[in-house]
Structure formats: structure tokens, C-alpha cells
Design a protein around this motif. Structure first.
Motif, PDB file in Angstrom:
ATOM      1  N   TYR A  31      -5.703  -6.047  -2.518  1.00 41.76           N
ATOM      2  CA  TYR A  31      -6.869  -5.903  -1.651  1.00 41.76           C
ATOM      3  C   TYR A  31      -8.146  -5.854  -2.479  1.00 41.76           C
ATOM      4  O   TYR A  31      -8.160  -5.402  -3.621  1.00 41.76           O
ATOM      5  CB  TYR A  31      -6.747  -4.711  -0.703  1.00 41.76           C
ATOM      6  N   GLU A  37      -8.855   1.528   1.078  1.00 43.50           N
ATOM      7  CA  GLU A  37      -7.422   1.665   0.848  1.00 43.50           C
ATOM      8  C   GLU A  37      -6.655   1.923   2.146  1.00 43.50           C
ATOM      9  O   GLU A  37      -5.564   1.385   2.342  1.00 43.50           O
ATOM     10  CB  GLU A  37      -7.144   2.787  -0.150  1.00 43.50           C
ATOM     11  N   LYS A  38      -7.224   2.711   3.055  1.00 41.59           N
ATOM     12  CA  LYS A  38      -6.512   3.001   4.310  1.00 41.59           C
ATOM     13  C   LYS A  38      -6.329   1.739   5.150  1.00 41.59           C
ATOM     14  O   LYS A  38      -5.305   1.571   5.809  1.00 41.59           O
ATOM     15  CB  LYS A  38      -7.209   4.098   5.115  1.00 41.59           C
ATOM     16  N   GLN A  41      -3.622  -0.316   3.433  1.00 36.41           N
ATOM     17  CA  GLN A  41      -2.303   0.261   3.707  1.00 36.41           C
ATOM     18  C   GLN A  41      -1.809  -0.161   5.092  1.00 36.41           C
ATOM     19  O   GLN A  41      -0.624  -0.425   5.287  1.00 36.41           O
ATOM     20  CB  GLN A  41      -2.339   1.788   3.591  1.00 36.41           C
ATOM     21  N   LYS A  42      -2.717  -0.259   6.047  1.00 42.11           N
ATOM     22  CA  LYS A  42      -2.331  -0.737   7.384  1.00 42.11           C
ATOM     23  C   LYS A  42      -1.852  -2.182   7.317  1.00 42.11           C
ATOM     24  O   LYS A  42      -0.897  -2.551   8.010  1.00 42.11           O
ATOM     25  CB  LYS A  42      -3.496  -0.601   8.361  1.00 42.11           C
ATOM     26  N   ALA A  44      -0.420  -3.579   4.690  1.00 40.56           N
ATOM     27  CA  ALA A  44       0.899  -3.509   4.052  1.00 40.56           C
ATOM     28  C   ALA A  44       1.949  -3.009   5.038  1.00 40.56           C
ATOM     29  O   ALA A  44       3.077  -3.529   5.072  1.00 40.56           O
ATOM     30  CB  ALA A  44       0.851  -2.605   2.822  1.00 40.56           C
ATOM     31  N   ASP A  45       1.595  -2.033   5.850  1.00 38.70           N
ATOM     32  CA  ASP A  45       2.520  -1.519   6.861  1.00 38.70           C
ATOM     33  C   ASP A  45       2.879  -2.597   7.879  1.00 38.70           C
ATOM     34  O   ASP A  45       4.033  -2.690   8.319  1.00 38.70           O
ATOM     35  CB  ASP A  45       1.921  -0.302   7.577  1.00 38.70           C
ATOM     36  N   ASN A  57       4.587  -4.787  -1.548  1.00 38.93           N
ATOM     37  CA  ASN A  57       3.829  -3.967  -2.500  1.00 38.93           C
ATOM     38  C   ASN A  57       2.345  -4.142  -2.255  1.00 38.93           C
ATOM     39  O   ASN A  57       1.884  -5.242  -1.947  1.00 38.93           O
ATOM     40  CB  ASN A  57       4.153  -4.388  -3.936  1.00 38.93           C
ATOM     41  N   LEU A  58       1.605  -3.061  -2.433  1.00 42.63           N
ATOM     42  CA  LEU A  58       0.160  -3.054  -2.233  1.00 42.63           C
ATOM     43  C   LEU A  58      -0.509  -2.660  -3.544  1.00 42.63           C
ATOM     44  O   LEU A  58      -0.159  -1.648  -4.146  1.00 42.63           O
ATOM     45  CB  LEU A  58      -0.217  -2.056  -1.131  1.00 42.63           C
ATOM     46  N   ASN A  60      -4.481  -2.552  -5.650  1.00 43.29           N
ATOM     47  CA  ASN A  60      -5.927  -2.697  -5.615  1.00 43.29           C
ATOM     48  C   ASN A  60      -6.310  -3.787  -6.603  1.00 43.29           C
ATOM     49  O   ASN A  60      -6.311  -3.572  -7.807  1.00 43.29           O
ATOM     50  CB  ASN A  60      -6.607  -1.378  -5.978  1.00 43.29           C
TER      51      ASN A  60
END
Length: 102
Positions: A31, A37-38, A41-42, A44-45, A57-58, A60
Motif C-alpha cells: 500500500y 494502514e487501517k 488492512q481492509k 487485505a481482509d 500478505n500486506l 507498507n
């Protein structure tokens, strides 16, 4: 060009569906600097939910222009390497649309 949308969530979902349909086993989401980051993460979820057989995998990436760089690959174990081994998607903003390039 894979697609465009005014809603990045719609585009991410379409990409996740393609990754799942193509049987990719490894997804890495980098990203960019402008993505919190939040929110990453969404994303990636979403890929983890839509691609239950993939390892997601996520990371930065910190890239200044692109929201996400997404790598989708398959395992080479017991397979012959092909040109379709991996795919990259780049999500960027153009005017009022988010575009995905494969």
C-alpha cells in the motif's frame, strides 16, 4: 486496463474475484504513502475472504503515486513455469476514477 470505478472497494473486489478465479496462491499487497494502514488492512481482509486458498500478505510499500501494487502468483511446485506465473495490478487515481492496470 482491467477496469475503472469511482469506488475503490468495487475495484478491489473485482480484482480479488479475478485472483480467486485464476487460482492464484500468493497475494502481496503493497500500500502507498496516501493509504492509511487501517484501509490497507481492509483491502487485505477482502482478498483473504474472497481468495480463501491464497496466502495474503500486506506490506507498507510507501509508493508516492499508486494506492496499491498487488502481486498475485501461483506456486511453481509440481507445475511448469509459464508466462502466466504471476500478475501485477496497479491501482491509481485518474480524475474521479480509480483505475486498475494488469
Amino acid at each position: 486496463l482491467f477496469g475503472t470505478s469511482q469506488d475503490i472497494k468495487v475495484l478491489l473486489k473485482s480484482l480479488a474475484e479475478k485472483v480467486n478465479d485464476d487460482g492464484k496462491e500468493y497475494v502481496t499487497i503493497y500500500y502507498g504513502a496516501d493509504v492509511k494502514e487501517k484501509h490497507a488492512q481492509k483491502a487485505a481482509d477482502l482478498f483473504a475472504e474472497m481468495c480463501p486458498n491464497a496466502d495474503v500478505n500486506l506490506l507498507n510499500g510507501g509508493q508516492p503515486v499508486y494506492y496499491y501494487l498487488i502481486s498475485a502468483e501461483e506456486s511453481l511446485v509440481e507445475k511448469q513455469p509459464t508466462a502466466e506465473y504471476g500478475q501485477w495490478a496497479v491501482l491509481l487515481c485518474l480524475a474521479d476514477h480509480v483505475c486498475a492496470l494488469l
